[in-house]
Design an enzyme around this catalytic site. Structure first.
Site, PDB file in Angstrom:
ATOM      1  N   TYR A  61       0.842  -1.206   0.000  1.00 24.84           N
ATOM      2  CA  TYR A  61       0.000   0.000   0.000  1.00 24.84           C
ATOM      3  C   TYR A  61       0.879   1.258   0.000  1.00 24.84           C
ATOM      4  CZ  TYR A  61      -4.957  -1.255   0.869  1.00 24.84           C
ATOM      5  OH  TYR A  61      -6.260  -1.657   0.753  1.00 24.84           O
ATOM      6  N   ARG A  71       3.234  11.059  -8.881  1.00 22.89           N
ATOM      7  CA  ARG A  71       2.399  11.399 -10.042  1.00 22.89           C
ATOM      8  C   ARG A  71       1.570  12.651  -9.749  1.00 22.89           C
ATOM      9  NH1 ARG A  71      -1.968  10.010 -13.903  1.00 22.89           N
ATOM     10  NH2 ARG A  71      -2.291  12.190 -14.407  1.00 22.89           N
ATOM     11  N   ASP A  75       1.606  16.618 -11.399  1.00 22.88           N
ATOM     12  CA  ASP A  75       0.458  17.431 -11.813  1.00 22.88           C
ATOM     13  C   ASP A  75       0.503  18.807 -11.148  1.00 22.88           C
ATOM     14  OD1 ASP A  75      -0.589  15.453 -13.412  1.00 22.88           O
ATOM     15  OD2 ASP A  75      -1.842  14.609 -11.834  1.00 22.88           O
ATOM     16  N   MET A  79       0.555  22.589 -12.782  1.00 21.38           N
ATOM     17  CA  MET A  79      -0.454  23.615 -12.524  1.00 21.38           C
ATOM     18  C   MET A  79       0.185  24.925 -12.086  1.00 21.38           C
ATOM     19  SD  MET A  79      -2.944  21.000 -10.710  1.00 21.38           S
ATOM     20  CE  MET A  79      -3.717  22.036  -9.519  1.00 21.38           C
ATOM     21  N   PHE A 102      -5.908  19.391 -13.179  1.00 22.86           N
ATOM     22  CA  PHE A 102      -6.309  19.670 -11.790  1.00 22.86           C
ATOM     23  C   PHE A 102      -7.304  18.625 -11.282  1.00 22.86           C
ATOM     24  CE2 PHE A 102      -9.281  22.970 -13.743  1.00 22.86           C
ATOM     25  CZ  PHE A 102     -10.474  22.379 -13.359  1.00 22.86           C
ATOM     26  N   ASN A 123      -2.452  -0.887   8.178  1.00 24.71           N
ATOM     27  CA  ASN A 123      -2.227  -2.312   7.994  1.00 24.71           C
ATOM     28  C   ASN A 123      -0.982  -2.777   8.711  1.00 24.71           C
ATOM     29  OD1 ASN A 123      -3.681  -4.309   6.297  1.00 24.71           O
ATOM     30  ND2 ASN A 123      -3.914  -2.512   5.016  1.00 24.71           N
ATOM     31  N   ASP A 134      -2.526 -11.204  12.986  1.00 32.00           N
ATOM     32  CA  ASP A 134      -2.981 -10.689  11.696  1.00 32.00           C
ATOM     33  C   ASP A 134      -4.278  -9.907  11.905  1.00 32.00           C
ATOM     34  OD1 ASP A 134      -3.143 -10.196   8.936  1.00 32.00           O
ATOM     35  OD2 ASP A 134      -2.254 -12.137   8.509  1.00 32.00           O
ATOM     36  N   ASN A 141      -8.229  -8.587   3.107  1.00 34.80           N
ATOM     37  CA  ASN A 141      -7.274  -7.488   3.139  1.00 34.80           C
ATOM     38  C   ASN A 141      -6.500  -7.414   1.834  1.00 34.80           C
ATOM     39  OD1 ASN A 141      -6.104  -5.396   4.483  1.00 34.80           O
ATOM     40  ND2 ASN A 141      -4.644  -6.640   5.609  1.00 34.80           N
ATOM     41  N   SER A 144      -8.727  -6.012  -0.829  1.00 35.43           N
ATOM     42  CA  SER A 144      -8.831  -4.557  -0.693  1.00 35.43           C
ATOM     43  C   SER A 144      -7.655  -3.875  -1.368  1.00 35.43           C
ATOM     44  CB  SER A 144      -8.825  -4.143   0.785  1.00 35.43           C
ATOM     45  OG  SER A 144      -9.911  -4.662   1.455  1.00 35.43           O
ATOM     46  N   THR A 148      -7.689  -1.398  -4.780  1.00 38.42           N
ATOM     47  CA  THR A 148      -7.159  -0.031  -4.783  1.00 38.42           C
ATOM     48  C   THR A 148      -6.159   0.141  -5.916  1.00 38.42           C
ATOM     49  OG1 THR A 148      -7.404  -0.047  -2.399  1.00 38.42           O
ATOM     50  CG2 THR A 148      -6.103   1.728  -3.332  1.00 38.42           C
ATOM     51  N   THR A 200     -11.652   0.137  -0.240  1.00 42.90           N
ATOM     52  CA  THR A 200     -11.534   0.892   1.007  1.00 42.90           C
ATOM     53  C   THR A 200     -12.624   0.490   1.985  1.00 42.90           C
ATOM     54  OG1 THR A 200     -10.664   2.721  -0.293  1.00 42.90           O
ATOM     55  CG2 THR A 200     -11.351   3.202   1.952  1.00 42.90           C
ATOM     56  N   THR A 203     -11.641  -2.570   3.664  1.00 45.24           N
ATOM     57  CA  THR A 203     -10.618  -2.274   4.665  1.00 45.24           C
ATOM     58  C   THR A 203     -11.264  -1.765   5.946  1.00 45.24           C
ATOM     59  OG1 THR A 203      -9.034  -1.698   2.964  1.00 45.24           O
ATOM     60  CG2 THR A 203      -8.589  -0.869   5.153  1.00 45.24           C
ATOM     61  N   THR A 210     -11.127  -5.941  13.420  1.00 41.14           N
ATOM     62  CA  THR A 210      -9.825  -6.244  14.024  1.00 41.14           C
ATOM     63  C   THR A 210      -9.682  -5.559  15.381  1.00 41.14           C
ATOM     64  OG1 THR A 210      -8.865  -6.416  11.822  1.00 41.14           O
ATOM     65  CG2 THR A 210      -7.338  -6.136  13.650  1.00 41.14           C
ATOM     66  N   HIS A 283     -16.645  15.140   3.518  1.00 46.32           N
ATOM     67  CA  HIS A 283     -16.055  15.724   4.717  1.00 46.32           C
ATOM     68  C   HIS A 283     -15.550  14.672   5.684  1.00 46.32           C
ATOM     69  CE1 HIS A 283     -14.583  19.049   6.875  1.00 46.32           C
ATOM     70  NE2 HIS A 283     -14.775  18.273   7.915  1.00 46.32           N
ATOM     71  N   GLU A 285     -14.399  11.952   4.922  1.00 54.30           N
ATOM     72  CA  GLU A 285     -13.192  11.440   4.271  1.00 54.30           C
ATOM     73  C   GLU A 285     -11.941  12.180   4.752  1.00 54.30           C
ATOM     74  OE1 GLU A 285     -12.043   9.162   2.437  1.00 54.30           O
ATOM     75  OE2 GLU A 285     -10.254  10.001   1.476  1.00 54.30           O
ATOM     76  N   TYR A 287     -11.467  13.395   7.607  1.00 56.51           N
ATOM     77  CA  TYR A 287     -11.103  12.893   8.939  1.00 56.51           C
ATOM     78  C   TYR A 287     -10.619  11.457   8.874  1.00 56.51           C
ATOM     79  CZ  TYR A 287     -12.646  17.211  10.812  1.00 56.51           C
ATOM     80  OH  TYR A 287     -12.730  18.543  11.089  1.00 56.51           O
ATOM     81  N   SER A 298       0.556  11.063  17.992  1.00 58.20           N
ATOM     82  CA  SER A 298       0.451  10.729  19.412  1.00 58.20           C
ATOM     83  C   SER A 298       1.539   9.742  19.810  1.00 58.20           C
ATOM     84  CB  SER A 298      -0.921  10.117  19.714  1.00 58.20           C
ATOM     85  OG  SER A 298      -1.938  11.013  19.364  1.00 58.20           O
ATOM     86  N   SER A 314      -8.629  11.781  27.540  1.00 63.81           N
ATOM     87  CA  SER A 314      -9.246  12.909  26.835  1.00 63.81           C
ATOM     88  C   SER A 314      -8.949  12.815  25.342  1.00 63.81           C
ATOM     89  CB  SER A 314      -8.741  14.227  27.405  1.00 63.81           C
ATOM     90  OG  SER A 314      -7.386  14.410  27.078  1.00 63.81           O
ATOM     91  N   THR A 358     -10.058  18.959  18.070  1.00 64.26           N
ATOM     92  CA  THR A 358      -8.689  19.053  17.570  1.00 64.26           C
ATOM     93  C   THR A 358      -7.827  19.863  18.524  1.00 64.26           C
ATOM     94  OG1 THR A 358      -9.802  19.157  15.452  1.00 64.26           O
ATOM     95  CG2 THR A 358      -7.436  19.408  15.441  1.00 64.26           C
ATOM     96  N   LYS A 361      -6.517  17.876  21.317  1.00 60.10           N
ATOM     97  CA  LYS A 361      -5.391  17.048  20.897  1.00 60.10           C
ATOM     98  C   LYS A 361      -4.098  17.854  20.847  1.00 60.10           C
ATOM     99  CE  LYS A 361      -7.785  13.578  18.223  1.00 60.10           C
ATOM    100  NZ  LYS A 361      -6.911  12.416  18.366  1.00 60.10           N
ATOM    101  N   HIS A 418      -6.034  26.819   2.209  1.00 57.14           N
ATOM    102  CA  HIS A 418      -6.501  26.245   3.483  1.00 57.14           C
ATOM    103  C   HIS A 418      -6.460  24.725   3.460  1.00 57.14           C
ATOM    104  CE1 HIS A 418      -9.025  24.738   6.666  1.00 57.14           C
ATOM    105  NE2 HIS A 418      -9.829  24.227   5.761  1.00 57.14           N
ATOM    106  N   PHE A 419      -7.066  24.107   2.433  1.00 55.42           N
ATOM    107  CA  PHE A 419      -7.131  22.642   2.541  1.00 55.42           C
ATOM    108  C   PHE A 419      -5.784  21.981   2.262  1.00 55.42           C
ATOM    109  CE2 PHE A 419      -9.149  22.909  -1.822  1.00 55.42           C
ATOM    110  CZ  PHE A 419      -8.211  22.157  -2.514  1.00 55.42           C
ATOM    111  N   HIS A 420      -4.909  22.657   1.492  1.00 56.59           N
ATOM    112  CA  HIS A 420      -3.554  22.101   1.407  1.00 56.59           C
ATOM    113  C   HIS A 420      -2.840  22.264   2.744  1.00 56.59           C
ATOM    114  CE1 HIS A 420      -4.260  22.179  -2.971  1.00 56.59           C
ATOM    115  NE2 HIS A 420      -3.374  21.201  -2.983  1.00 56.59           N
TER     116      HIS A 420
END
Lengths: 670, 231
Positions: A61, A71, A75, A79, A102, A123, A134, A141, A144, A148, A200, A203, A210, A283, A285, A287, A298, A314, A358, A361, A418-420
């Site tokens: 994986y 790859r 791209d 861009m 894009f 995994n 396992d 598994n 899966s 992918t 997925t 999985t 598991t 959304h 996804e 997380y 952690s 906590s 968040t 954390k 922001h999302f990057h």
């Protein structure tokens, strides 16, 4: 006979995709030729392709994810350079090609780079940390993984045969409907994502089972390492939302193939329903990607601070809180839809609230370091870079969660930055940290420290030089996905962003060099103890690389931080626990069913994309026949004899004794 | 099949075979950990528990997929685009027959598993066969419905409402068809291999799947058909 497929599908008139695909095909043929010439096929088939070992599957994986990351990065380079060149100029990428780039960038990065890398680490690590041999369903598994890989293959085939979607990484209708996107681009997207999405989902099912049902004796819920908790939360999210993706894409396929009216703008279809459904998956996804990364951080903060994780309970609560609230915020992706003030307010508030989990954390990680003996190894550097980067990304996210502010920057470069900011700073940094951290457990030697540090610093600086200008451009009104730009004043910032990409390229080269240097100098980087970082959880109780059965004798966990306790007891008493009685171990046999399924999934997917109906029918029939044949198998497990188990474990014990002696001498010296 | 009046010991043995881990008969706390159930401190669960548990999780995910098609149907229900309305589509007598066939098949499916527990190959096969035939009757009736609707020009291409209708009902029909193929495969496997451990596990999963499809149908029957004819 061949549906829509004809020679004109090969882009002979477009030099960029043509040259790229010729180079790619030659590379692949070269690799295949090398494998054939060296006679590696039997080994690959036996030990990797048909393997149901969670560690092998995890490594495959990660390999797939890394290749796709390159790859997707290619791209991104295209861009950024196109936008820097196309200020009052045409640039070098025509619009229809730029739009494909894009779209492919987003699709590949999320589905085929980030997801495989996250699932790969899940995994590799989860069964080791839980003290078992396992996952719940080892053969599933393997299926899966290969599904992918099949999806990734289809996306890349689109480079050479046909075209890819021009709709963005989420194909919003009505643009993605057959009327407005008559080509095969959207179909490539649909089937590639559909096939890998099924993988997925399986999985997710596998890992929920598991974590909940396969733990070693004594590993109660509140003794599980934090990473396992995040894997559980991410897997629960996968089970809850990937069926939504499957359903949504199936509806769009019905629209495109059979003239249904789910999302059309005629006959009462409802395009906004697509946007709602896709973000109800989309959304959570985010997380699914970032929660395991939080788990990685952690582990690293606690290990490299030499302290237990601060506020473990906590942290568990915050993880599950995020897991639930993640499904209640999707509408913030389209505040501008016009759902009304009340709806927008509700989703604005839920979006702000998720930052609380968040925040908990972040503080816990900082307090974990407080009063600890912090070691600034490469995984720790990525983690520190993450805190700095992710906090800023989170704050711009809270800003976007305010509907009136969102109306101003919706679909602008601010959003892109922001999302990057959160995905690169959160997920990608986490993955690099995790790969560096667990690499010795997988291969028996550490990655080179100097090149790793160089890679980190170039990536951190490069990231900020690339994306800080995009924040500013977004505030100045630049929208996303522009093929060319007409405003001269934006030139300096776009150029600066391109410089940032250059720095990122140096960082990427450092990663590759790190890998090569580490392999060449593996003897001096060898991890003989199995515990290179002074770890605290059970994976470090195994030798590096871990044997295929993980544990000779299943551990019996006495408290939190399973391995730390064992280690303390050993150091205190200056001896290992008495040698156990070794018994034969039952392990699942290898199975080609994953490879077989993926082969026919690829054939069927390709046939459906080009509407070669007989081939699609043949593929499905072969898949069903294959399932029946594999279900007829009588032998599911094989025995590892007790002598073999004893031999492997005695080697581990002698390495541990040497470590103990060294620790004892250090203790005497201080 | 009659287990009335059996001696208590035989009865107990049967119970243990059906529910070796006493699931549903004790608390989940650490006070009463049961070996092999996967709870608390006792180590990994036994294969039977793991397989059943995983399949339950899969069923939940499948129900989420149906939920999306239900939601789409609800959103598009009013979007008839001047075409047929729910009232024009529903033919209650046929749907009643379909429902009866499917509910009865769930009952015979349950009987087949009782026979599996009694390790009676003959009765397992008989009830699986009856289940399959009832399922076939259901799919046949549904196909007949679709064909007669299409003959009246009522197709999914006509309007968004019909898209939602055919999508939801068709998805369920597809599930029943695939389950029927699974059932045929299982009958062959039981016949050839007998009640091996993994075959029984698969029969457990098949039973769960068949009952889940029944539950989904009750949703479709209520929301699509009954609510389609009530004003």
């Amino acid at each position: 006979m061949f549906g829509k497929l004809s020679w004109s599908a090969i882009p002979l008139d477009q030099p960029i995709p043509l040259i790229t695909s010729v180079v790619l095909i030659l590379t692949i043929l070269g690799v295949l030729g090398l494998v054939t010439a060296k006679g590696w096929w039997p080994y690959l088939w036996r030990e990797w392709i048909t393997s149901v070992d969670h560690k092998r599957i995890g490594i495959m994986y990660c390999l797939l994810g890394s290749v796709m990351l390159i790859r997707g990065f290619a791209d991104a380079i295209m861009m950024r350079s196109q936008q820097a060149l196309a200020i009052n100029a045409p640039g070098y990428l025509p619009p229809e090609h730029y739009n494909q780039i894009f779209s492919a960038h987003g699709t590949i990065m999320i589905f085929f780079a980030a997801m495989p890398l996250v699932i790969g680490l899940m995994n590799f690590v989860t069964p080791l940390q839980l003290g078992v041999r396992d996952v719940a369903f080892p053969t599933l598994n393997s299926v899966s993984f290969w599904l992918t890989a099949s999806g990734a293959l289809l996306v890349n085939v689109s480079l050479f045969i046909g075209e890819f979607a021009r709709t963005g990484w989420l194909p919003y209708p009505p643009l993605s409907e057959a009327t407005y996107s008559p080509g095969v681009g959207v179909d490539y997207y649909l089937w590639a994502v559909q096939i890998s999405g099924v993988g997925t989902l399986m999985t997710g099912i596998n890992f929920v089972t598991t974590v909940l049902k396969m733990r070693c004796p004594g590993m109660t819920y509140l003794r599980m390492p934090m990473f396992c908790w995040t894997v559980l939360a991410a897997s629960l999210l996968i089970v809850a939302v990937f069926p939504i993706l499957t359903a949504t894409l199936a509806m769009l396929s019905l629209d495109r193939y059979f003239g249904f009216h789910y999302f059309t703008n005629t006959a009462g279809g409802n395009p906004m329903m697509f946007v709602n459904l896709i973000w109800a998956w989309g959304h959570p996804e985010v997380y699914i990607l970032v929660l395991p990364a939080f788990g990685i951080f952690s582990e690293i903060f606690s290990t490299f601070s030499g302290k237990p994780l601060f506020g473990y309970r906590s942290m568990v609560a915050a993880t599950l809180f995020i897991c639930i609230v993640a499904m209640m915020v999707w509408l913030h992706h389209f505040f501008t839809m016009g759902a009304g003030a009340a709806v927008n307010t509700a989703f604005g508030i839920s979006t702000s609230i998720i930052a609380v989990g968040t925040g908990v954390k972040i503080y816990n990680w900082i307090f974990t370091m407080y009063g600890g003996r912090v070691r600034f190894s490469v995984p720790m550097l990525w983690s520190l870079g993450f805190i700095f980067t992710f906090v800023i990304g989170g704050m711009t996210g809270v800003l976007l969660a305010v509907p009136p502010a969102d109306f101003l920057v919706h679909n602008s470069m601010f959003l892109v930055a922001h999302f990057h900011n959160v995905i690169v700073g959160g997920v990608v940094f986490g993955l690099f940290a995790g790969i560096d951290y667990w690499f010795p457990k997988a291969f028996g030697f550490r990655l080179h420290e100097g090149w790793g540090k160089a890679a980190f610093w170039f990536a951190l600086v490069g990231f900020w030089v690339t994306f800080a200008p995009l924040y500013i451009l977004g505030l100045q009104g630049m929208t996303r996905r522009l093929q060319h730009v007409n405003i001269e004043e934006w030139r300096p910032l776009l150029d600066l962003s391109l410089v940032g990409v250059g720095i990122l390229i140096v960082g990427a080269v450092c990663q590759v060099v790190m890998l090569v240097v580490s392999i060449l100098r593996r003897d001096e980087l060898r991890d003989v103890t199995g515990d290179p970082w002074d770890g605290r959880s059970l994976e470090w109780a195994t030798p590096s690389p871990a044997p295929f059965f993980n544990f000779a004798v299943m551990p019996n966990v006495q408290g939190e931080e399973a391995y730390w306790d064992i280690k303390l007891r050993a150091v205190e008493s200056q001896q290992l626990s008495p040698e156990p009685r070794y018994e034969p171990i039952e392990m699942p046999v290898n199975s080609p069913v994953g490879f077989y399924t993926a082969f026919f999934a690829t054939v069927t997917g390709f046939a459906l994309i080009w509407q070669i109906w007989w081939l699609a029918g043949l593929g499905l029939a072969a898949a069903f026949a294959g399932f029946v044949v594999f279900a007829w198998r009588d032998v599911h497990e094989f025995h590892v004899p007790a002598e073999e188990v004893a031999r492997v474990d005695r080697a581990r014990r002698s390495a541990r004794e040497a470590l103990l002696e060294r620790l004892g001498q250090q203790g005497a010296a201080t | 099949m009659s287990d009335l009046g059996l001696p208590a010991a035989v009865e107990t043995l049967r119970r243990v075979r059906e529910d070796p881990h006493r699931l549903g008969h004790r608390g989940h706390g650490p006070d009463s950990p049961v070996e092999g159930a996967g709870h608390g401190a006792t180590g990994p669960a036994r294969k039977r528990i793991v397989v059943g548990y995983g399949f339950w999780i899969f069923l939940l995910s499948d129900i989420v997929m149906f939920a999306c098609f239900f939601a789409a149907f609800a959103v598009l229900r009013g979007a008839t685009a001047g075409g047929p309305t729910p009232r024009d589509v529903v033919e209650l007598p046929r749907v009643g027959l379909e429902t009866a066939a499917l509910l009865l098949s769930s009952y015979t499916c349950g009987l087949s598993f009782a026979a599996t527990n009694a390790r009676s190959l003959l009765w397992t096969q008989v009830f699986l066969l009856v289940t399959g035939l009832l399922g076939l009757a259901f799919v046949g009736l549904e196909l007949q419905e679709f064909i007669s609707l299409a003959a009246r020009g009522i197709t999914p291409q006509r309007s968004a409402f019909l898209t939602g209708f055919f999508g939801l009902v068709g998805l369920h029909g597809l599930h029943v068809t695939v389950a029927g193929m699974w059932l045929a495969t299982m009958m062959a496997q039981v016949q050839v291999k007998g009640f091996r451990r993994e075959i029984v596990h698969r029969l457990i999963c098949f039973n769960l799947f068949w009952h889940a499809l029944d539950i989904v149908w009750i949703g479709i029957f209520t929301i699509v058909y009954l609510m389609g004819v009530t004003p």
